[in-house]
Design a protein around this motif. Structure first.
Motif, PDB file in Angstrom:
ATOM      1  N   LYS A  39       0.830  -1.202   0.000  1.00 63.15           N
ATOM      2  CA  LYS A  39       0.000   0.000   0.000  1.00 63.15           C
ATOM      3  C   LYS A  39       0.865   1.253   0.000  1.00 63.15           C
ATOM      4  N   ASP A  40       1.916   1.265   0.832  1.00 62.56           N
ATOM      5  CA  ASP A  40       2.814   2.416   0.873  1.00 62.56           C
ATOM      6  C   ASP A  40       3.519   2.608  -0.462  1.00 62.56           C
ATOM      7  N   THR A  42       2.535   1.617  -3.481  1.00 66.28           N
ATOM      8  CA  THR A  42       1.607   2.073  -4.521  1.00 66.28           C
ATOM      9  C   THR A  42       1.188   3.522  -4.297  1.00 66.28           C
ATOM     10  N   THR A  43       1.052   3.927  -3.043  1.00 67.16           N
ATOM     11  CA  THR A  43       0.718   5.318  -2.749  1.00 67.16           C
ATOM     12  C   THR A  43       1.839   6.245  -3.188  1.00 67.16           C
ATOM     13  N   GLN A  44       3.076   5.870  -2.900  1.00 65.77           N
ATOM     14  CA  GLN A  44       4.213   6.680  -3.332  1.00 65.77           C
ATOM     15  C   GLN A  44       4.311   6.713  -4.858  1.00 65.77           C
ATOM     16  N   MET A  46       1.805   6.412  -6.988  1.00 68.00           N
ATOM     17  CA  MET A  46       0.722   7.257  -7.486  1.00 68.00           C
ATOM     18  C   MET A  46       1.044   8.735  -7.271  1.00 68.00           C
ATOM     19  N   ALA A  47       1.643   9.062  -6.134  1.00 68.27           N
ATOM     20  CA  ALA A  47       2.034  10.453  -5.875  1.00 68.27           C
ATOM     21  C   ALA A  47       3.072  10.920  -6.893  1.00 68.27           C
TER      22      ALA A  47
END
Length: 90
Positions: A39-40, A42-44, A46-47
């Motif tokens: 999750k971390d 993929t979040t990074q 996407m950012a």
């Protein structure tokens, strides 16, 4: 060592083994995708993509404004050439 009869009996049911392997892969994949590390990451990711998109949009807008300025300058030069007065001819 594994007995040949045992391997032969397993190979008779290879479709069932493939199905069971698919289910096991799905369950393991679900656990991996739900993990905090994924999750971390993929979040990074996407950012970073959104940041790159914003930078690209800003660069495109700058190029567009520059192109519009060039067109305006070119049109004003054409108009100057068209409207030559008698004073300019002397």
């Amino acid at each position: 060592m594994i007995d040949k009869k045992y391997i032969d009996s397993i190979m008779k049911h290879k479709h069932a083994l493939i199905f069971a392997g698919g289910i096991a892969t799905a369950l393991i994949g679900k656990k991996i995708l739900e993990s905090d590390a994924v999750k971390d990451a993929t979040t990074q990711g996407m950012a970073a993509v959104l940041s790159a998109k914003k930078d690209a949009e800003e660069a495109f807008q700058d190029m567009r404004e520059n192109a519009e300025d060039i067109v305006v300058d070119a049109n004003s030069e054409v108009k100057k050439e068209i409207y030559v007065t008698e004073d300019d001819e002397e």
